[in-house]
Structures are given as structure tokens and as C-alpha cells.
Design a protein around this motif. Structure first.
Motif, PDB file in Angstrom:
ATOM      1  N   THR A 189      -3.833  47.294  -1.990  1.00 60.79           N
ATOM      2  CA  THR A 189      -3.130  48.280  -2.742  1.00 60.79           C
ATOM      3  C   THR A 189      -3.852  48.910  -3.791  1.00 60.79           C
ATOM      4  O   THR A 189      -3.992  50.332  -4.156  1.00 60.79           O
ATOM      5  CB  THR A 189      -1.734  47.802  -3.568  1.00 60.79           C
ATOM      6  N   GLU A 235       4.238  47.496  -4.644  1.00 64.35           N
ATOM      7  CA  GLU A 235       3.159  48.165  -4.656  1.00 64.35           C
ATOM      8  C   GLU A 235       2.777  48.959  -3.339  1.00 64.35           C
ATOM      9  O   GLU A 235       1.971  50.009  -3.339  1.00 64.35           O
ATOM     10  CB  GLU A 235       2.011  46.956  -5.121  1.00 64.35           C
ATOM     11  N   LEU A 236       3.128  48.329  -2.041  1.00 73.91           N
ATOM     12  CA  LEU A 236       3.006  48.852  -0.702  1.00 73.91           C
ATOM     13  C   LEU A 236       3.801  50.214  -0.968  1.00 73.91           C
ATOM     14  O   LEU A 236       3.122  51.283  -0.187  1.00 73.91           O
ATOM     15  CB  LEU A 236       3.229  47.987   0.317  1.00 73.91           C
ATOM     16  N   VAL A 239       1.556  52.733  -2.465  1.00 74.13           N
ATOM     17  CA  VAL A 239       0.474  52.934  -1.437  1.00 74.13           C
ATOM     18  C   VAL A 239       0.966  54.425  -0.347  1.00 74.13           C
ATOM     19  O   VAL A 239       0.207  55.123  -0.093  1.00 74.13           O
ATOM     20  CB  VAL A 239      -0.202  51.889  -0.611  1.00 74.13           C
TER      21      VAL A 239
END
Length: 305
Positions: A189, A235-236, A239
Motif C-alpha cells: 500500500t 488502506e487498500l 490504493v
């Protein structure tokens, strides 16, 4: 403008606005103890989280997609954290006394993004950038990207090849995707965050890495949704929103938005949330920061204001 589904922008708006409100309302819980000096026994306890709050506020101000009241709250957070760092004096003193540490540069960069400058620290960082010892510090590849991106924001001369740094990361090797683990996923990430400058430059992620991430991101999100690791899931989401062709699956965004408490707290995992205000802040502040960033980046990519 990038096409992002309306359910995602709705969830992103809710996540970002409520997360920012929570960070602002609870800011004093994250203040530095009165006797804090530039040499601290445990930087991760308060110093690093304070920097994370600064990062979130700086990105909200940069993206400019929040309403006037939210932008005022983000500005207020920036002023609060700048005051906590003694208007940059503490960051300057930490860098002066610990030459090889990179965190002062990284702590300073979000402030510079929003127009805060410290003349002495600017001179010190420029001097440090010319030192062979500072350029030879051995750090993890994704951390070198963080330092290089911070240097770019601050305006230091470019000394790193971002492509070479990216190739040296776990993500850069495009390894077997099923071999990813919790700590490596966080490294992935942050590799994306620093190469794209938190979604502002999606083209900063090389095409072959963009393809790899876009192929496997749905699987990784599903894995950590299943085990309730919501900090990593969020967090993904950042991304996905940072890719040139964003990956923004509505059910993922709606799942995180549904978990968010009325006051804006986003739980880091599936464990019970403590009732004590200070413990709640300590346990979940990072996830709230990421939720604020995720929402802001997605809305900026959608061109919404």
C-alpha cells in the motif's frame, strides 16, 4: 475527471466527513505531553500518530473536495499539529540532533504541502541532502520511496531514481500474489501511496505494477475483509482509488462506511471497541486517518467538490 460509481462517492463522502470530524473533535487526545522533547523514548506513541493526523488534514486541503466547514476543520487540525511541534522547532531540533533519522523530513512534508515553512529546517534539510551519510542510510525499499517523495514535496533536489526504488520493493518484483502477508500488504500500500503521491499522480505507478495491483487487489481486499482487518482494507481502498483506472468496488466502500460509528470512528479490526476515550483514540486513530484519506482521494479522482 474519472468515472467512479455514485455509491462509492456517497460512501467516500460519508467516510471522509465523519472521519475528519472525529479527528478534529478528539485532537487534544493526540497532543504531545508537555515535557516532550525532540529525543523521545517512544516516537510511535504520540509523535507518529500526530504526523498521521497532519498528513490526513494536508491531503484534504490539497484535494479541496470537502465542504467549507470541513476544509476549515482540516486547516484547524494543521494549525493544531504545527503548534504541537512548536511551529517546526521540534522537528528542526530532532533533525539537528539525529542526522540520520528520516522522520523529520517526512513529518515536515505535509506542512510544506499546505504552506507552512521553517527557515532553519529548510536550510538544515538542504545541507543534509548533500551528505553522503544521509544518502547511505539503509532502510526498506518502500521507506526509501517515502523519503524520496517527502524530499520532492519539500523541494529538495531529486537524488533518487523512483523507478529503481520501485523495482526494489516487494511489489516491484510482482511476486506470487498468494504469498502476500499482513506486513507485506502494508508495504504494498505504501509503495503505491508514495509513487502516486497519495493519488495525485496515478501515472507515477509504472504500468506493469498498475496491472499487477489491479489484477490482485480484489483478492487482497476480500481476504482482509473476511478476517476483519479493517485498517488494512481501508488502506487498500486508497490504493484502488489511486490507480490510473481506479478500482473502486461499491460493496467494499459501503462495507467500511457501514462500520463507521456515528461519531466518525472506524474500527481497526473486528475486536470490541474500548469505551475509554483515550484508549479509543490510541487504538483506532490510524484507521480514522486512513478513512479520511480514502474518502478524499476517491472524491478528488471523481472530480467532486
Amino acid at each position: 475527471m474519472t468515472t467512479i460509481p455514485e455509491p462509492v462517492t456517497r460512501a467516500a463522502r460519508s467516510m471522509a466527513d465523519r472521519a475528519l470530524s472525529w479527528l478534529h473533535a478528539n485532537r487534544n487526545l493526540g497532543g504531545l505531553p508537555p515535557d516532550t522533547t525532540e529525543t523521545m523514548a517512544d516516537p510511535d506513541s504520540v509523535y507518529k500518530p500526530l504526523g498521521e493526523t497532519t498528513l490526513a488534514a494536508s491531503l484534504i486541503l490539497r484535494d479541496g473536495v470537502a465542504g467549507p466547514g470541513r476544509l476549515a476543520a482540516a486547516q484547524s487540525l494543521m494549525d493544531f499539529t504545527w503548534e504541537q511541534f512548536r511551529h517546526g522547532d521540534m522537528i528542526y531540533e530532532r533533525q539537528l540532533r539525529h542526522t540520520l533519522m528520516t522522520d523529520p523530513l517526512e513529518m515536515y512534508a505535509p506542512f510544506v504541502r499546505c504552506g507552512y515553512r521553517h527557515e532553519g529546517l529548510d536550510r538544515l534539510l538542504a545541507h543534509r541532502s548533500r551528505m553522503r551519510s544521509a544518502g547511505s542510510v539503509e532502510v526498506l525499499p518502500n521507506r526509501r520511496l517515502a523519503v524520496a517523495n517527502a524530499a520532492r514535496i519539500v523541494g529538495l533536489p531529486a537524488t533518487e531514481d523512483m523507478g529503481a526504488l520501485a523495482a526494489a520493493t516487494w511489489l516491484g518484483a510482482r511476486p506470487e500474489p498468494w504469498a502476500v502477508n499482513w506486513i507485506t500488504a502494508y508495504a504494498v500500500t505504501h509503495t503505491v501511496f508514495h509513487l502516486t503521491d497519495w493519488g495525485a499522480d496515478p501515472g507515477g505507478l509504472p504500468p506493469e505494477l498498475t496491472d499487477y495491483v489491479r489484477t490482485w487487489l480484489p483478492v487482497w481486499i476480500d481476504v482482509w475483509r473476511e478476517v476483519g482487518q479493517w485498517d488494512l482494507v481501508t488502506e487498500l481502498l486508497v490504493v484502488g482509488a489511486s490507480l490510473e483506472d481506479p478500482y473502486v468496488r461499491p460493496e467494499d466502500w459501503e462495507a467500511v462506511a457501514a462500520l463507521q460509528h456515528e461519531d466518525g470512528l472506524v474500527p481497526r479490526d473486528s475486536d470490541p471497541v474500548d469505551d475509554d476515550p483515550q484508549q479509543r483514540f490510541t487504538d483506532h486513530q490510524h484507521t480514522v486517518v486512513v478513512a479520511a484519506v480514502a474518502g478524499s482521494v476517491a472524491l478528488a479522482r471523481a472530480g467532486q467538490r
